[in-house]
Design a protein around this motif. Structure first.
Motif, mmCIF file in Angstrom:
data_model
loop_
_atom_site.group_PDB
_atom_site.id
_atom_site.type_symbol
_atom_site.label_atom_id
_atom_site.label_comp_id
_atom_site.label_asym_id
_atom_site.label_seq_id
_atom_site.Cartn_x
_atom_site.Cartn_y
_atom_site.Cartn_z
ATOM 1 N N GLN A 28 0.832 -1.217 0.000
ATOM 2 C CA GLN A 28 0.000 0.000 0.000
ATOM 3 C C GLN A 28 0.863 1.262 0.000
ATOM 4 O O GLN A 28 0.539 2.256 -0.647
ATOM 5 C CB GLN A 28 -0.901 0.034 1.246
ATOM 6 N N ARG A 64 -3.385 -0.676 15.270
ATOM 7 C CA ARG A 64 -4.501 -0.624 14.314
ATOM 8 C C ARG A 64 -3.943 -0.582 12.894
ATOM 9 O O ARG A 64 -3.062 0.228 12.590
ATOM 10 C CB ARG A 64 -5.295 0.680 14.518
ATOM 11 N N ASP A 65 -4.517 -1.389 12.004
ATOM 12 C CA ASP A 65 -4.030 -1.474 10.623
ATOM 13 C C ASP A 65 -3.886 -0.094 9.976
ATOM 14 O O ASP A 65 -2.894 0.194 9.315
ATOM 15 C CB ASP A 65 -5.012 -2.270 9.742
ATOM 16 N N GLU A 66 -4.916 0.752 10.168
ATOM 17 C CA GLU A 66 -4.934 2.055 9.475
ATOM 18 C C GLU A 66 -3.773 2.940 9.938
ATOM 19 O O GLU A 66 -3.246 3.737 9.164
ATOM 20 C CB GLU A 66 -6.249 2.791 9.750
ATOM 21 N N SER A 69 -0.409 1.682 8.539
ATOM 22 C CA SER A 69 -0.325 2.165 7.162
ATOM 23 C C SER A 69 0.022 3.650 7.102
ATOM 24 O O SER A 69 0.849 4.078 6.280
ATOM 25 C CB SER A 69 -1.693 1.960 6.500
ATOM 26 N N LEU A 70 -0.619 4.423 7.970
ATOM 27 C CA LEU A 70 -0.311 5.859 8.063
ATOM 28 C C LEU A 70 1.160 6.065 8.426
ATOM 29 O O LEU A 70 1.863 6.878 7.808
ATOM 30 C CB LEU A 70 -1.245 6.499 9.116
ATOM 31 N N ARG A 132 -5.306 12.049 7.829
ATOM 32 C CA ARG A 132 -5.365 10.754 8.518
ATOM 33 C C ARG A 132 -4.937 10.883 9.981
ATOM 34 O O ARG A 132 -5.473 10.185 10.854
ATOM 35 C CB ARG A 132 -4.503 9.741 7.758
ATOM 36 N N ARG A 135 -7.948 11.948 11.653
ATOM 37 C CA ARG A 135 -8.935 10.877 11.736
ATOM 38 C C ARG A 135 -8.616 9.924 12.882
ATOM 39 O O ARG A 135 -9.496 9.480 13.593
ATOM 40 C CB ARG A 135 -8.960 10.111 10.399
ATOM 41 N N TYR A 136 -7.348 9.620 13.090
ATOM 42 C CA TYR A 136 -6.997 8.591 14.076
ATOM 43 C C TYR A 136 -6.449 9.159 15.384
ATOM 44 O O TYR A 136 -6.200 8.405 16.318
ATOM 45 C CB TYR A 136 -6.002 7.589 13.463
#
Ligand code: 3E9
Ligand code: MG
Ligand code: MG
Ligand code: MG
Ligand code: MG
Ligand code: MG
Length: 365
Positions: A28, A64-66, A69-70, A132, A135-136
């Motif tokens: 990704q 957390r996956d997100e 990735s971030l 992002r 968001r997190y």
């Protein structure tokens, strides 16, 4: 180009760990770099081969996956700045112009709608990263992330002045610069976001927690200097590294400088593990989680540092270790003789057993 150094296995009693989705996260990040257009095509092709997603998956093995990735996209972006704007570019020799760009990027991180650098890939990437982070993370985590970017930018501007002048800072200045220019502190807010909690300010800002975070930065960046010495000393342009500082200002031969840097990081590793165990004994769940993540971060940089093609450079192989040592070369609980970090040894007496350098790292948070 200096003589070839063989790097011995370095002391790491911290268990390795990796997020199960590391391969997907790495893929990704390659796609993200391509979409955003980070760096020149040549730089981007190199960066996407470095396994930065794997590195992030080791920093947050159960995050957390997100957010993993971030973090991965953010680290690639950071290399876009560090390689693309500082170490491999003309701008990296012009600290004033570099500061102007970095200031504009900071404004974009704070206010992504600001009409600045609208088609610049680093700005486009930063706008996405900022969305992002919001968001997190909480508003205050986003604010701390921006503050940490500012301290990273401030330190690379200082480094750029040495590059311009062709000078090598002394060990004390180098240490102070390196606590920030390895971009370790910008990762810290993401450790919290990775597990969806906010460390209370009285815990985060306590001298002991601050010292633990600084020591982690020291170990990560000294390890990077040791493991990236081959890559850096063979680069065409100016390079700066603790091994070079020790040779230049302390008259050491390369192998002596390497042994000295290893001993320094071993002593800090011992101090860090004792401090961490001591803090763990009374910490609440959030601080325990944070210290566990910091420790993963230290080990992640080691595992990635001995294995990424960024450092192994297969076309001109570096003499890197393939394993770690369970014994420090120096376990003395004494300050390093580097004044800017002497305060780590002034913290209230630790309760851990002196020399107990085989402390645990995970499973405690
Ligand atoms: C590291 O120092 C520069 C940073 C911008 C790299 C981004 C990495 C992180 C945010 C996590 C910390 C990890 C480290 C320090 C490996 P340097 O010496 O320019 O890195 P290099 O890869 O060129 O040796
Ligand atoms: Mg975790
Ligand atoms: Mg750098
Ligand atoms: Mg570099
Ligand atoms: Mg390096
Ligand atoms: Mg973790």
């Amino acid at each position: 180009m200096g003589p070839e150094l063989t790097i011995p296995p370095i002391f790491s009693p911290i268990p390795p760990a990796i997020h199960p989705r590391h391969a997907a996260i790495d893929a990704q990040t390659s796609a993200w770099a391509e979409t955003v257009g980070i760096g020149t095509e040549e730089l981007r092709a190199r960066l996407v081969s470095h396994g930065i997603g794997t590195f992030s998956a080791m920093i947050l093995p159960d995050g957390r996956d997100e957010v993993v990735s971030l973090l991965s996209d953010f680290i690639l972006w950071l290399f876009g700045v560090d390689d693309g704007c500082c170490e491999e570019s003309d701008l990296g020799h012009r600290p004033g112009d570099l500061i102007a760009l970095l200031h504009r990027l900071l404004r974009i991180a704070q206010n992504p709608e600001t009409p600045l650098l609208e088609r610049d890939p680093l700005a486009v990437g930063l706008r996405d990263l900022r969305a992002r982070v919001s968001r997190y993370g909480t508003h205050s985590q986003a604010a701390r992330w921006i503050d940490a970017l500012r301290e990273y930018f401030f330190s690379v501007a200082w480094e750029a002045e040495h590059r311009r002048a062709g000078t090598v800072p002394g060990l004390d200045d180098y240490t102070l610069m390196r606590l920030y220019d390895g971009a370790t502190t910008v990762v810290l807010p993401l450790l919290e976001m990775g597990h969806g909690y906010e460390l209370q300010p009285h815990e985060r800002d306590s001298p002991a927690t601050r010292a633990a975070a600084e020591m982690a930065s020291f170990i990560i960046t000294w390890d990077n200097d040791i493991l990236s010495h081959h890559k850096e000393s063979r680069s065409k342009g100016y390079w700066l590294n603790v091994i070079r500082v020790l040779e230049h200002h302390h008259g050491m031969a390369p192998d002596e400088a390497l042994a000295t840097a290893v001993a320094q990081r071993d002593r800090v590793m011992c101090r860090y593990l004792r401090l961490k165990d001591d803090l763990m004994a009374t910490a609440g769940p959030q601080l325990r989680r944070y210290l566990t993540s910091l420790t993963h971060f230290v080990r992640a940089a080691q595992d990635w540092g001995i294995s990424s093609v960024r450092y192994t450079t297969p076309h001109d192989p570096a003499q890197l270790p393939t394993s770690f040592s369970d014994r420090p070369t120096d376990d003395r609980d004494l300050p390093l003789g580097i004044p800017v970090v002497a305060w780590w040894w002034d913290l209230p007496t630790l309760t851990g057993t002196p020399g107990a350098c085989t402390a645990t790292a995970t499973g405690t948070g």
